[in-house]
Design a protein around this motif. Structure first.
Motif, PDB file in Angstrom:
ATOM      1  N   SER A  80     -13.688-124.236  -6.311  1.00 13.76           N
ATOM      2  CA  SER A  80     -12.464-124.285  -7.104  1.00 13.76           C
ATOM      3  C   SER A  80     -11.408-123.382  -6.468  1.00 13.76           C
ATOM      4  O   SER A  80     -11.691-122.648  -5.517  1.00 13.76           O
ATOM      5  CB  SER A  80     -12.749-123.838  -8.544  1.00 13.76           C
ATOM      6  OG  SER A  80     -13.215-122.496  -8.559  1.00 13.76           O
ATOM      7  N   VAL A  81     -10.202-123.422  -6.997  1.00 17.16           N
ATOM      8  CA  VAL A  81      -9.103-122.625  -6.457  1.00 17.16           C
ATOM      9  C   VAL A  81      -9.434-121.141  -6.453  1.00 17.16           C
ATOM     10  O   VAL A  81      -9.061-120.405  -5.532  1.00 17.16           O
ATOM     11  CB  VAL A  81      -7.810-122.880  -7.270  1.00 17.16           C
ATOM     12  CG1 VAL A  81      -6.678-121.993  -6.771  1.00 17.16           C
ATOM     13  CG2 VAL A  81      -7.401-124.348  -7.178  1.00 17.16           C
ATOM     14  N   ASP A  82     -10.180-120.688  -7.471  1.00 14.38           N
ATOM     15  CA  ASP A  82     -10.517-119.264  -7.551  1.00 14.38           C
ATOM     16  C   ASP A  82     -11.816-118.917  -6.820  1.00 14.38           C
ATOM     17  O   ASP A  82     -12.345-117.820  -6.959  1.00 14.38           O
ATOM     18  CB  ASP A  82     -10.597-118.809  -9.009  1.00 14.38           C
ATOM     19  CG  ASP A  82     -11.637-119.592  -9.800  1.00 14.38           C
ATOM     20  OD1 ASP A  82     -12.343-120.422  -9.188  1.00 14.38           O
ATOM     21  OD2 ASP A  82     -11.747-119.372 -11.016  1.00 14.38           O
ATOM     22  N   GLY A  83     -12.339-119.881  -6.030  1.00 10.49           N
ATOM     23  CA  GLY A  83     -13.503-119.602  -5.206  1.00 10.49           C
ATOM     24  C   GLY A  83     -14.846-119.844  -5.857  1.00 10.49           C
ATOM     25  O   GLY A  83     -15.888-119.610  -5.242  1.00 10.49           O
ATOM     26  N   ARG A  84     -14.862-120.320  -7.095  1.00  9.20           N
ATOM     27  CA  ARG A  84     -16.127-120.585  -7.774  1.00  9.20           C
ATOM     28  C   ARG A  84     -16.698-121.931  -7.343  1.00  9.20           C
ATOM     29  O   ARG A  84     -15.956-122.874  -7.076  1.00  9.20           O
ATOM     30  CB  ARG A  84     -15.945-120.570  -9.286  1.00  9.20           C
ATOM     31  CG  ARG A  84     -15.717-119.183  -9.874  1.00  9.20           C
ATOM     32  CD  ARG A  84     -15.595-119.240 -11.385  1.00  9.20           C
ATOM     33  NE  ARG A  84     -14.428-120.017 -11.802  1.00  9.20           N
ATOM     34  CZ  ARG A  84     -14.138-120.293 -13.069  1.00  9.20           C
ATOM     35  NH1 ARG A  84     -14.927-119.867 -14.031  1.00  9.20           N
ATOM     36  NH2 ARG A  84     -13.059-120.992 -13.358  1.00  9.20           N
ATOM     37  N   GLN A  86     -18.409-125.440  -7.882  1.00  5.76           N
ATOM     38  CA  GLN A  86     -18.573-126.496  -8.876  1.00  5.76           C
ATOM     39  C   GLN A  86     -19.563-127.508  -8.316  1.00  5.76           C
ATOM     40  O   GLN A  86     -19.276-128.201  -7.346  1.00  5.76           O
ATOM     41  CB  GLN A  86     -17.240-127.181  -9.180  1.00  5.76           C
ATOM     42  CG  GLN A  86     -17.361-128.418 -10.070  1.00  5.76           C
ATOM     43  CD  GLN A  86     -17.899-128.087 -11.447  1.00  5.76           C
ATOM     44  OE1 GLN A  86     -17.332-127.241 -12.150  1.00  5.76           O
ATOM     45  NE2 GLN A  86     -18.997-128.720 -11.847  1.00  5.76           N
TER      46      GLN A  86
END
Length: 249
Positions: A80-84, A86
């Motif tokens: 994801s954009v925040d590096g998490r 998925q």
């Protein structure tokens, strides 16, 4: 000239043939004649092993081959954009990896081995050419692509219409059905993925997954100890998701 160290998944290379593969009835050659399978065999020069935790490919890598899982299991995921992370799917023997790159010639996700695994690489450009000559092979390729679309639709239905317990029940039923197709017990099996990865896939927090496991146990539907699953009431598990669409395909 300096020798480059091969990536982890190229450490052990083995010869293979579709006609002698244990998952041939679940894979690309299904329904092909003997001579057609032999022609497909020529596209698979060798299979190779992928160590647990190693990447078969990563997002942004160019499309070279599709990969039929022969042994083991994989997860696909995106960041994801925040590096998490998925998680977008889990693959087992007889299923294909790499379809995400067909439209852009670049992989859109990461494919990571959940255990020591083995894949059969099929050079995509050569596969396209052969599929143009063999209508039955093109038909099978179309079916695989269609199956991916159906899975995406099912996932949207699960995330949109089911509560947390129903999502977990649908996930377990999906694994049960897929393992049964491969000759394994539909009631007793081992999870290859961590609970955090299941939560990521189902859009649930880890604590929600843990509560869901407790709820299924309390209802006498399924018991999960560590990674060992024992489905106690298969029909009851199915009833839990009735009216919320079919289990994940």
């Amino acid at each position: 000239m300096k020798c480059l160290k091969p990536p982890p998944y190229q450490a052990h290379q083995l010869k293979t043939a579709c006609s002698s593969c244990s998952v041939v009835e679940l894979c690309l050659p299904i329904g092909l004649t003997g001579s057609e399978v032999e022609r497909l065999d020529t596209l698979i020069a060798q299979r190779f092993k992928v160590k647990k935790g190693a990447a078969l490919y990563r997002a942004g890598d160019p499309l070279r081959s599709l990969y039929a899982v022969r042994i083991g299991s994989f997860k696909t995921s995106v960041l994801s954009v925040d590096g998490r992370e998925q998680v977008t799917g889990f693959q087992m023997p007889g299923e294909m990896l790499g379809l995400d790159a067909i439209s852009t010639d670049l992989h859109a996700c990461n494919a990571i081995a959940l255990e020591d695994s083995e894949v059969c690489p099929i050079h995509f450009a050569h596969l396209e050419k052969l599929a143009g000559e063999l209508p039955s092979l093109q038909h099978n390729l179309n079916k695989i692509l269609s199956r991916e679309i159906v899975r995406d639709h099912d996932m949207l239905m699960v995330l949109g219409n089911m509560n947390s317990d129903e999502r977990l029940a649908a996930f377990l039923l999906n694994l049960s059905q897929r393992l049964s197709m491969r000759g394994f017990s539909p009631r007793n099996f081992v999870l290859k993925m961590r609970r955090e990865e299941i939560g990521s896939y189902l859009g649930l927090r880890l604590e929600t997954i843990c509560r869901g496991i407790a709820h299924l146990r309390d209802q006498g539907l399924a018991e999960i100890n560590g990674r060992e699953v024992r489905i106690q009431n298969l029909d009851g598990l199915k009833q839990l998701v009735v009216g919320c669409h079919r289990p994940l395909q």
